[in-house]
Design a protein around this motif. Sequence first.
Motif: not given
Length: 430
Positions: A267, A271, A330
């Motif tokens: 990811a 994030l 994600t």
Amino acid sequence: MEPTPSRVPFVRRLAIPGGRNGRRMLVIAVIDKVGTGLWAGAATLYFLYVAHLSVAQIGLLMGLSGILGIAGPPLAGRLADRFPVTRILLGAQLARGAALLALLTTNDYALLVLFSALGALPDRASSVLTKLFAARVAGPQRIRYQAIQRTAANIGWAVGAAGAAAALTVGTAASYRALLLANVASYVLIAVLTLRCAEPPAPSRVVAGQTSPTDAPRTPSGPRAKAATPWRDRRYLAFTGSEIWLFLDDSILQVGFPLWIVHATDAPVGLAPLILVVNSVLVIALQVPLSRFGETRAAARRLLVPIGAALLTGGVALAASAGGGPWFATGAVLLAAVAFTLAEILHSIASWELSIALAPGEAQGAYLGVHGLAQSAQRSLGPIVVGTAVGVGPVAWPVLGATLVVACLVQHRLVGPTAPAEHRVDTPVH
């Protein structure tokens, strides 16, 4: 007869419990969190660039101050059973401001540790005192009031954090000092507002939502009667012990997610800060609506089942995030963030109600003070547990989630119907 929580008219649900004093304390909570948000984002950088401490020194400073802060909740709770809670809260607010202001007077490491530790003590005490004030001023509507207060605090924190981000773009020693002074000013302002709050009446032993007497146990009266103490209440101590583990969601969200995203998933690194945004938005949106599901002790006990399910879901999702590409990782991380945030929201509701419902009215402050140890202990234990989980790898998260489910089941049994009749709190004694 008063309506039950599920039958309260919609217009009354829009009102803020606690009247004028309840509204003032909400304003105090917002200002407090704005100030905290301004300083929290700059504290480490202040010690690094203004006080010229090393990373190791900063870590030790925060650890030592946290240890002293653990004594704050039980001390504040004991004092609140003997003296007006508003005056103790006022003293704690001024002490927080004085300790923070003292940091500007020196770069000596020993003094910085001392001042930070002296600030941590009233800081942890303030949370218990604010909770006690809310329980007394809101009475049977304490759960709704807590939800509104927590929502307001999150909004204040977000505003403060945004202000800190803007100020930190300057990156000068003066900007760090300005943020510190802004937090000090917030303490002075909330102290002034606290002076305007009337002392809420002492509680008698009435369950939230009840208005008629029941046959709940009473403390013996007379010269030989001993005041109730949480330190001899094995059930309450066991309940508080299980709370330490259930408060781990805080360390998982703030420490575990960033480390896991960077070290174990594909990811994007960006994030990590988004997770805290998702957390804040969900708390602001859902805390008040969901509070109606925990307005009695029995309802709060029922919440322990979905709390456990959410925690286990979050653990499994985090483990899965290590096994896919960027998009899959994600999505899995976001699912885990939503699950842990939902658990956090529901646990705050259940924890609030159960910690008060299990406490006798005449020793409510002392009991809530002991309960406050759970969060304080988690702040020291949590980062260690979460860091270990990150180091172990994907298998650690489902295992940790399973242990959290066990904690929910243990707590579910501790506060069950086979336990002694619940104490009765919150109805003022006139």
